[in-house]
Structure formats: C-alpha cells, structure tokens
Write a protein that holds these residues in place. Structure first.
Motif, short mmCIF file in Angstrom:
data_model
loop_
_atom_site.label_atom_id
_atom_site.label_comp_id
_atom_site.label_asym_id
_atom_site.label_seq_id
_atom_site.Cartn_x
_atom_site.Cartn_y
_atom_site.Cartn_z
N LEU A 129 -5.31 -38.93 24.18
CA LEU A 129 -5.01 -40.17 24.89
C LEU A 129 -5.32 -41.36 23.99
O LEU A 129 -6.38 -41.41 23.37
N VAL A 130 -4.39 -42.29 23.93
CA VAL A 130 -4.65 -43.58 23.29
C VAL A 130 -4.96 -44.58 24.39
O VAL A 130 -5.97 -45.28 24.34
N SER A 131 -4.11 -44.63 25.40
CA SER A 131 -4.29 -45.58 26.49
C SER A 131 -3.55 -45.12 27.74
O SER A 131 -2.45 -44.56 27.63
N ASP A 132 -4.13 -45.35 28.90
CA ASP A 132 -3.48 -45.00 30.16
C ASP A 132 -3.04 -46.25 30.90
O ASP A 132 -3.84 -47.15 31.13
N ASP A 133 -1.80 -46.29 31.26
CA ASP A 133 -1.18 -47.30 32.12
C ASP A 133 -0.87 -48.63 31.43
O ASP A 133 0.16 -49.20 31.66
N TYR A 134 -1.76 -49.13 30.61
CA TYR A 134 -1.51 -50.35 29.85
C TYR A 134 -1.90 -50.13 28.40
O TYR A 134 -2.96 -49.56 28.13
N THR A 135 -1.04 -50.56 27.49
CA THR A 135 -1.26 -50.34 26.07
C THR A 135 -1.07 -51.64 25.30
O THR A 135 -0.09 -52.35 25.51
N ARG A 136 -1.99 -51.94 24.42
CA ARG A 136 -1.83 -53.08 23.50
C ARG A 136 -1.07 -52.58 22.28
O ARG A 136 -1.44 -51.57 21.70
N MET A 137 0.00 -53.32 21.92
CA MET A 137 0.81 -52.94 20.76
C MET A 137 0.90 -54.10 19.79
O MET A 137 0.93 -55.25 20.20
N TRP A 138 0.96 -53.77 18.50
CA TRP A 138 1.14 -54.78 17.46
C TRP A 138 1.83 -54.14 16.27
O TRP A 138 1.85 -52.92 16.13
N ALA A 139 2.39 -55.00 15.43
CA ALA A 139 3.07 -54.54 14.21
C ALA A 139 2.20 -54.83 13.00
O ALA A 139 1.51 -55.85 12.95
N SER A 140 2.28 -53.92 12.04
CA SER A 140 1.61 -54.11 10.76
C SER A 140 2.46 -53.43 9.70
O SER A 140 2.75 -52.23 9.83
N ASP A 141 2.88 -54.19 8.69
CA ASP A 141 3.72 -53.66 7.61
C ASP A 141 4.95 -52.92 8.13
O ASP A 141 5.32 -51.86 7.63
N GLY A 142 5.55 -53.46 9.19
CA GLY A 142 6.78 -52.89 9.74
C GLY A 142 6.59 -51.69 10.64
O GLY A 142 7.55 -51.12 11.13
N ALA A 143 5.35 -51.27 10.87
CA ALA A 143 5.07 -50.14 11.75
C ALA A 143 4.46 -50.65 13.05
O ALA A 143 3.83 -51.71 13.09
N GLU A 195 19.04 -44.69 21.92
CA GLU A 195 18.57 -45.96 22.47
C GLU A 195 17.36 -46.43 21.67
O GLU A 195 16.61 -45.62 21.14
N PHE A 196 17.19 -47.75 21.65
CA PHE A 196 16.05 -48.35 20.96
C PHE A 196 15.52 -49.50 21.80
O PHE A 196 16.26 -50.10 22.58
N ARG A 197 14.24 -49.79 21.62
CA ARG A 197 13.63 -50.95 22.27
C ARG A 197 12.69 -51.59 21.25
O ARG A 197 12.04 -50.90 20.46
N ARG A 198 12.62 -52.91 21.30
CA ARG A 198 11.78 -53.65 20.36
C ARG A 198 10.41 -53.92 20.99
O ARG A 198 10.32 -54.48 22.07
N PHE A 199 9.37 -53.50 20.29
CA PHE A 199 7.98 -53.78 20.67
C PHE A 199 7.34 -54.50 19.50
O PHE A 199 7.37 -53.99 18.37
N ALA A 200 6.75 -55.66 19.76
CA ALA A 200 6.07 -56.44 18.71
C ALA A 200 6.97 -56.60 17.48
O ALA A 200 6.50 -56.58 16.35
N VAL A 203 9.19 -54.47 16.35
CA VAL A 203 9.54 -53.20 15.71
C VAL A 203 10.52 -52.43 16.59
O VAL A 203 10.22 -52.13 17.75
N GLU A 204 11.68 -52.13 16.03
CA GLU A 204 12.71 -51.35 16.74
C GLU A 204 12.21 -49.90 16.85
O GLU A 204 11.92 -49.26 15.83
N THR A 205 12.12 -49.40 18.08
CA THR A 205 11.53 -48.09 18.33
C THR A 205 12.51 -47.21 19.10
O THR A 205 13.09 -47.65 20.09
N PRO A 206 12.72 -45.96 18.67
CA PRO A 206 13.61 -45.06 19.41
C PRO A 206 13.06 -44.78 20.81
O PRO A 206 11.83 -44.70 20.99
N VAL A 207 13.97 -44.64 21.78
CA VAL A 207 13.59 -44.39 23.17
C VAL A 207 14.26 -43.12 23.66
O VAL A 207 15.47 -42.94 23.52
N LEU A 208 13.47 -42.25 24.27
CA LEU A 208 13.96 -41.06 24.94
C LEU A 208 13.92 -41.32 26.44
O LEU A 208 12.85 -41.59 26.98
N ALA A 209 15.07 -41.26 27.12
CA ALA A 209 15.11 -41.34 28.58
C ALA A 209 14.79 -39.96 29.10
O ALA A 209 15.36 -38.96 28.64
#
Length: 142
Positions: free
Chosen positions: A47-61, A110-115, A117-123
């Motif tokens: 587990l990293v986080s449950d229900d709410y997650t803080r996200m940020w970008a660093s060096d494109g990741a 599909e992709f979604r941008r977080f912070a 960063v374009e991220t692949p999305v699995l429905a």
C-alpha cells in the motif's frame, strides 16, 4: 512536491525489475478502490495510500505518497481501518479507472495527466476475480 490537492485514488506498488512500480486506482467512493487494493496487497503488493493520494512530478516521472494522516492504513469495508505492509513512495506507471460495468474488449489506449505527466489508464470493472491479474498484466505492458 507541489501544494496540489490529493487525487481521489488508492495507490499500490510492487517491486519489479529491481524498482517499485505504482498503480493509482481511481474511482468515486464505493467504487471498490480499497477492495482491489486489498486483493493486490494479498498478492504481495504494498500500500502507498488508501482513498487519497498525493502526486507530483520529478524529472518527467510521476510519484505518489499518502497524506500523513492516513499513511499505513486502509479501510476494509465491514471490518474497519487496518494496518498493512506499505511503501512510503512509489513511481506511478499506470492508473486504473474503476467502472461499474464490463469494459470494452479491445479498447483504444487511454491516458490521463497527473501533475503534468501523461499516464496510461486501464478501464476496469473491479468485481471479477481476474481484476488483480488484469492490473498486473496491464502494468507489464507499460
């Protein structure tokens, strides 16, 4: 890390190829985020986080961590809040968007941008037992 609000997601990670690979599980309350996370944790994920997650970008990741007040705990519906094995930070490689119905057999990527960063999305419909394997298979493709 920026002051952006947390994302409504549970995030889990697994060690692969010598690094921790994270998956953000997205969906509204009651969609099954924690349930799917618990099933993945039962298969060796952390587990990293449950229900709410803080996200940020660093060096494109894209990276994720838990807000301090909920770190190390997950809600097991009907049981309560439980402590589980955790990973404090993980690089997010995939997002899983939970849907209440079966998904298209061969969808377009599909992709979604977080912070930024374009991220692949699995429905994914999280209810079938195979949902855990679907997440693992999708992660192997990124």
């Amino acid at each position: 890390m920026t002051g952006e609000p947390p994302v409504h997601a549970s995030t889990v990670a697994i060690r692969r190829r010598g690094e921790w690979a994270g998956v953000a599980i997205l969906g509204p309350s009651g969609a099954g985020k924690s349930d799917l996370a618990l099933r993945l944790i039962g298969r060796g994920w952390r587990l990293v986080s449950d229900d709410y997650t803080r996200m940020w970008a660093s060096d494109g990741a894209l990276y994720a961590t838990a807000p301090e007040r909920i770190a190390g705990r997950i809600e097991a519906r009907g049981v309560g809040i439980v402590s589980v094995a955790t990973r404090p930070v993980a690089r997010v490689l995939l997002a899983v968007a939970l849907l209440p119905e079966a998904v298209e057999r061969l969808p377009e990527p599909e992709f979604r941008r977080f912070a930024g960063v374009e991220t692949p999305v699995l429905a994914l419909d999280p209810r079938p037992a195979s949902a855990v394997e679907m997440v693992a298979a999708a992660l192997e493709r990124v």
